[in-house]
Design a protein around this motif. Structure first.
Motif, mmCIF file in Angstrom:
data_model
loop_
_atom_site.group_PDB
_atom_site.id
_atom_site.type_symbol
_atom_site.label_atom_id
_atom_site.label_comp_id
_atom_site.label_asym_id
_atom_site.label_seq_id
_atom_site.Cartn_x
_atom_site.Cartn_y
_atom_site.Cartn_z
ATOM 1 N N PRO A 253 72.732 92.524 24.930
ATOM 2 C CA PRO A 253 71.744 92.227 23.882
ATOM 3 C C PRO A 253 70.425 92.975 24.087
ATOM 4 N N GLU A 254 69.596 92.879 23.072
ATOM 5 C CA GLU A 254 68.244 93.423 23.117
ATOM 6 C C GLU A 254 67.333 92.473 23.886
ATOM 7 N N SER A 255 66.185 92.969 24.284
ATOM 8 C CA SER A 255 65.201 92.147 24.983
ATOM 9 C C SER A 255 64.634 91.079 24.046
ATOM 10 N N ILE A 271 69.431 84.861 21.799
ATOM 11 C CA ILE A 271 69.652 85.651 23.014
ATOM 12 C C ILE A 271 69.045 84.955 24.224
ATOM 13 N N LEU A 272 67.874 84.346 24.042
ATOM 14 C CA LEU A 272 67.238 83.638 25.150
ATOM 15 C C LEU A 272 68.075 82.453 25.599
ATOM 16 N N SER A 273 68.696 81.749 24.656
ATOM 17 C CA SER A 273 69.604 80.654 25.014
ATOM 18 C C SER A 273 70.817 81.172 25.767
ATOM 19 N N GLN A 274 71.315 82.309 25.374
ATOM 20 C CA GLN A 274 72.449 82.906 26.065
ATOM 21 C C GLN A 274 72.078 83.304 27.480
ATOM 22 N N MET A 275 70.840 83.751 27.671
ATOM 23 C CA MET A 275 70.391 84.181 28.997
ATOM 24 C C MET A 275 70.100 83.009 29.928
ATOM 25 N N ARG A 276 69.664 81.863 29.368
ATOM 26 C CA ARG A 276 69.190 80.761 30.196
ATOM 27 C C ARG A 276 70.216 79.648 30.389
ATOM 28 N N ILE A 281 64.584 76.335 26.324
ATOM 29 C CA ILE A 281 63.916 77.623 26.135
ATOM 30 C C ILE A 281 62.627 77.507 25.338
ATOM 31 N N ASP A 282 62.311 76.307 24.853
ATOM 32 C CA ASP A 282 61.144 76.173 23.977
ATOM 33 C C ASP A 282 59.852 76.572 24.691
ATOM 34 N N GLU A 283 59.707 76.110 25.925
ATOM 35 C CA GLU A 283 58.484 76.416 26.665
ATOM 36 C C GLU A 283 58.361 77.913 26.934
#
Length: 347
Positions: A253-255, A271-276, A281-283
């Motif tokens: 994915p992209e950044s 993507i952030l959910s996939q990474m974490r 991820i809200d914070e």
């Protein structure tokens, strides 16, 4: 029996009955109180047991959360990104062994040997300057794909070269890939890594650079016994990790930070959910968004590019550290040469 005696007997019996009833009531109250106390103690013990079991469950949940906090996908992304650093180290190191065969086979003089070495470094410097602009306009992922394509094309040109001019062109293409990769890979890893692993994962790129230099020395030693066309294998093998990186980034994915900066918030959150993994991820999302807004305000108020470098604190600190490292590196190199070859300076 007289009436008075019978009244006395009746009074005595009533007194004894009242005393026995009072005693039974006190015993009942005592047993009830002890039962209540026992029940209270059992409730307290149950609460303590439930609290202890709840604490154990909380600790177990925390351990599971910490295990799932950083999924392996983050490490996969970091390793595929750091292949750009490996290619950086390999392509800058492999030429030293290849020149030993090239100068005999193609009759290279000192000027052409210098051009083949410095052409890569010069092209890398120019593409590094353009890499920052490309990262901002196109994103991190397309820049890494571009660098992989340049590495692959340059390696193919070097492996198939028939003259020194073609060799120089291949080295320049490889240098362009080095510049773009050196500007993009650390930024991409830092933006996809969790905050507590950011420093550790970014150093993978440096580790891969030194690993590429080491691997280049090994390859030079292996193919140095091929007097004819051994340099083709040395220079062309860098296409293998370049192709692996290119194919890998077709699916990576992209950044998230770049996506938030460009207003693609839903894609960034996905993507952030996939990474974490299981981490909220809200914070982190709000922190990234606030940082971007603050940077845009400060950079916008700074004016031209040179003013931004001098007035924007993070950029100014990075500039001072980079210039200081270069200065001390050059001074240490000059001192080493003067110590080893004193006659060159004091003739």
């Amino acid at each position: 029996m007289s009436r008075k005696a019978s009244d006395n007997v009746e009074y005595t019996l009533r007194s004894l009955s009242n005393l026995m009833g009072e005693k039974r009531r006190r015993q009942a109250d005592g047993s009830a109180g002890s039962g209540a106390a026992a029940g209270e103690r059992s409730l307290i013990a149950a609460d303590l047991n439930s609290a202890a079991s709840g604490g154990e469950l909380e600790r177990a949940a925390r351990r599971q959360f910490q295990q799932d906090e950083t999924p392996g996908f983050v490490y996969v992304v970091s390793v595929f990104s750091a292949l750009g650093g490996f290619l950086f180290g390999y392509d800058t190191g492999v030429v030293s062994g290849a020149l030993l065969l090239l100068k005999r086979e193609l009759n290279l003089d000192a000027l052409w040997q210098e051009l083949l070495v410095s052409g890569t470094v010069g092209a890398a410097a120019l593409s590094a300057l353009a890499g920052g602009v490309l990262n901002g306009l196109c994103g991190r992922r397309p820049c890494i794909l571009l660098a992989s394509g340049l590495f692959t094309a340059g390696s193919g040109v070097l492996a198939a070269a028939r003259d020194k001019e073609t060799l120089l062109a291949g080295r320049v293409v490889v240098g362009l890939g080095i510049g773009v990769a050196s500007m993009t890979v650390p930024v991409y890893i830092a933006e996809v890594a969790p905050p507590h692993l950011r420093g550790r994962l970014v150093t993978i790129n440096t580790l891969f650079i030194t690993g590429g230099q080491f691997f280049a020395s090994v390859v030079d030693g292996i193919f140095s016994y091929l007097a004819k066309d051994g340099w083709r294998y040395m220079l062309g093998l860098s296409a293998v990790p370049a192709v692996i990186q290119f194919l890998g980034f077709l699916f990576l994915p992209e950044s998230p930070r770049w996506l938030i900066q460009k207003g693609q918030t839903q894609r960034a959150r996905r993507i952030l959910s996939q990474m974490r993994g299981n981490q909220a991820i809200d914070e982190e999302y709000d922190s990234i968004k606030n940082n971007i807004e603050e940077e845009e305000k400060e950079v916008g108020a700074a004016g031209p590019v040179i003013c931004r470098m001098l007035t924007y604190p993070p950029t100014r600190r990075a500039l001072i550290v980079g210039c200081g490292l270069q200065m001390f590196q050059q001074l240490s190199g000059i001192n080493t040469v003067m110590y080893v070859f004193p006659n060159c300076f004091f003739l």
